[in-house]
Enzyme design. Structure first.
Site, mmCIF file in Angstrom:
data_model
loop_
_atom_site.group_PDB
_atom_site.id
_atom_site.type_symbol
_atom_site.label_atom_id
_atom_site.label_comp_id
_atom_site.label_asym_id
_atom_site.label_seq_id
_atom_site.Cartn_x
_atom_site.Cartn_y
_atom_site.Cartn_z
ATOM 1 N N LYS A 106 0.826 -1.196 0.000
ATOM 2 C CA LYS A 106 0.000 0.000 0.000
ATOM 3 C C LYS A 106 0.865 1.252 0.000
ATOM 4 O O LYS A 106 0.420 2.329 -0.374
ATOM 5 C CB LYS A 106 -0.868 0.037 1.274
ATOM 6 C CG LYS A 106 -1.818 -1.096 1.443
ATOM 7 C CD LYS A 106 -2.567 -0.905 2.801
ATOM 8 C CE LYS A 106 -3.413 -2.094 3.133
ATOM 9 N NZ LYS A 106 -4.011 -1.938 4.502
ATOM 10 N N GLU B 175 7.850 2.270 -5.814
ATOM 11 C CA GLU B 175 7.914 1.751 -4.440
ATOM 12 C C GLU B 175 8.163 2.897 -3.462
ATOM 13 O O GLU B 175 8.773 3.904 -3.812
ATOM 14 C CB GLU B 175 9.025 0.693 -4.381
ATOM 15 C CG GLU B 175 9.396 0.166 -3.014
ATOM 16 C CD GLU B 175 8.306 -0.615 -2.282
ATOM 17 O OE1 GLU B 175 7.156 -0.142 -2.267
ATOM 18 O OE2 GLU B 175 8.615 -1.666 -1.712
ATOM 19 N N ASP C 199 14.700 -0.789 1.610
ATOM 20 C CA ASP C 199 15.370 -0.935 2.904
ATOM 21 C C ASP C 199 16.406 -2.056 2.764
ATOM 22 O O ASP C 199 17.530 -1.802 2.320
ATOM 23 C CB ASP C 199 14.318 -1.208 3.974
ATOM 24 C CG ASP C 199 14.878 -1.237 5.391
ATOM 25 O OD1 ASP C 199 16.025 -0.814 5.595
ATOM 26 O OD2 ASP C 199 14.159 -1.676 6.305
ATOM 27 N N LYS D 165 16.908 3.805 1.582
ATOM 28 C CA LYS D 165 17.491 3.732 2.923
ATOM 29 C C LYS D 165 18.716 2.835 2.836
ATOM 30 O O LYS D 165 18.609 1.667 2.515
ATOM 31 C CB LYS D 165 16.433 3.114 3.854
ATOM 32 C CG LYS D 165 16.352 3.730 5.198
ATOM 33 C CD LYS D 165 14.983 3.557 5.837
ATOM 34 C CE LYS D 165 14.856 2.262 6.568
ATOM 35 N NZ LYS D 165 13.584 2.216 7.340
ATOM 36 N N PHE E 211 13.183 5.047 10.906
ATOM 37 C CA PHE E 211 11.879 4.551 10.485
ATOM 38 C C PHE E 211 10.992 5.722 10.115
ATOM 39 O O PHE E 211 10.740 6.602 10.933
ATOM 40 C CB PHE E 211 11.237 3.702 11.592
ATOM 41 C CG PHE E 211 10.136 2.843 11.055
ATOM 42 C CD1 PHE E 211 10.423 1.610 10.468
ATOM 43 C CD2 PHE E 211 8.820 3.280 11.097
ATOM 44 C CE1 PHE E 211 9.406 0.831 9.932
ATOM 45 C CE2 PHE E 211 7.798 2.503 10.559
ATOM 46 C CZ PHE E 211 8.093 1.275 9.983
ATOM 47 N N ASP F 196 3.390 3.726 6.358
ATOM 48 C CA ASP F 196 2.759 3.479 7.654
ATOM 49 C C ASP F 196 3.705 2.962 8.718
ATOM 50 O O ASP F 196 4.797 2.477 8.447
ATOM 51 C CB ASP F 196 1.656 2.429 7.493
ATOM 52 C CG ASP F 196 2.232 1.013 7.360
ATOM 53 O OD1 ASP F 196 3.127 0.822 6.505
ATOM 54 O OD2 ASP F 196 1.834 0.126 8.138
HETATM 55 P P1 IMP Z 1 12.798 -4.218 2.151
HETATM 56 O O1 IMP Z 1 12.245 -5.473 1.552
HETATM 57 O O2 IMP Z 1 13.582 -4.503 3.389
HETATM 58 O O3 IMP Z 1 13.579 -3.392 1.174
HETATM 59 O O4 IMP Z 1 11.590 -3.394 2.715
HETATM 60 C C1 IMP Z 1 10.823 -2.583 1.943
HETATM 61 C C2 IMP Z 1 9.461 -2.423 2.562
HETATM 62 O O5 IMP Z 1 9.524 -2.395 3.999
HETATM 63 C C3 IMP Z 1 8.878 -1.097 2.150
HETATM 64 O O6 IMP Z 1 8.073 -1.262 1.020
HETATM 65 C C4 IMP Z 1 8.060 -0.714 3.359
HETATM 66 O O7 IMP Z 1 6.779 -1.270 3.247
HETATM 67 C C5 IMP Z 1 8.753 -1.359 4.510
HETATM 68 N N1 IMP Z 1 9.611 -0.375 5.173
HETATM 69 C C6 IMP Z 1 10.946 -0.324 5.182
HETATM 70 N N2 IMP Z 1 11.405 0.740 5.872
HETATM 71 C C7 IMP Z 1 10.299 1.377 6.322
HETATM 72 C C8 IMP Z 1 10.091 2.573 7.087
HETATM 73 O O8 IMP Z 1 11.034 3.282 7.496
HETATM 74 N N3 IMP Z 1 8.800 2.922 7.335
HETATM 75 C C9 IMP Z 1 7.743 2.186 6.903
HETATM 76 N N4 IMP Z 1 7.881 1.088 6.161
HETATM 77 C C10 IMP Z 1 9.147 0.676 5.880
HETATM 78 MG MG MG Z 2 5.846 -1.388 1.221
#
Ligand code: IMP
Ligand code: MG
Length: 171
Positions: free
Chosen positions: A38, A94, A98, A126, A147, A154
């Site tokens: 979302k 996206e 992260d 990030k 965060f 969210d």
């Molecule tokens: P990744 O798979 O670790 O790259 O995570 C990506 C997903 O984690 C993003 O699409 C977000 O939904 C969630 N996410 C990562 N960091 C944050 C944050 O700081 N705030 C909120 N959601 C996050």
């Molecule tokens: Mg996400």
């Protein structure tokens, strides 16, 4: 406690800049934007309004098997695309990269459907916890860690409606 990180003006500037570089790469061709639900719904809606190429929008939702503040390991597709992306100019939109696991899995999955082009547009990159090798082709903001919430993003489903971006700080 929430501390403001990016104002409406910052966001608007970043979105405009991203739109211009996407337009530059696609030379007036049609683009299919894939909004990853979302978190990127607000970002996608602002971004596509700044794009002058013929455009379509589709939605996909994936979930990671993680908890609220850390995403981990595998992902599951909980809502797939309705469009066939074969031969299309695709831009994945996206909210945040992260660990990179989500985008790496999604982009590998979509590559198997043979789009003409596959690019990644991320609002926030990030850097601190990257686990897999993936880079956004278009990045709005780069932060080291923290965060963030707001502008569609969210924490436990809260704060998506905030128009600006905040970092969550310990009380
Ligand atoms: P990744 O798979 O670790 O790259 O995570 C990506 C997903 O984690 C993003 O699409 C977000 O939904 C969630 N996410 C990562 N960091 C944050 C944050 O700081 N705030 C909120 N959601 C996050
Ligand atoms: Mg996400």
């Amino acid at each position: 406690m929430l501390k403001k990180l990016f104002s409406k003006k910052d966001i608007e500037g970043a979105v405009k800049r991203l739109a211009r570089s996407i337009e530059k790469d696609f030379h007036g061709e049609e683009i299919l934007f894939i909004c990853l639900l979302k978190g990127s719904f607000m970002f996608t809606s602002d971004l596509v309004r700044k794009i002058r190429n013929p455009s379509r929008v589709d939605f996909m939702r994936v979930s990671s098997y993680g908890n609220a503040t850390k995403s981990k390991g595998e992902i599951a597709v909980t809502k797939d695309l309705e469009e066939d992306i074969k031969g299309e100019n695709v831009v994945i939109v996206e909210d945040i990269i992260d660990s990179g696991i989500t985008l790496k899995s999604v982009s590998d999955m979509l590559k198997n459907r043979h789009p003409k082009n596959l690019k990644i547009c991320a609002l926030i990159d990030k850097r601190a916890r990257r686990e897999v090798n993936i880079e956004g082709d278009y990045v709005g903001f780069t932060i080291e860690d923290g965060f963030v919430v707001g502008y569609g993003i969210d924490y436990a489903e809260q704060y998506r409606n905030y128009p600006e971006i905040y970092v969550v700080e310990p009380e």
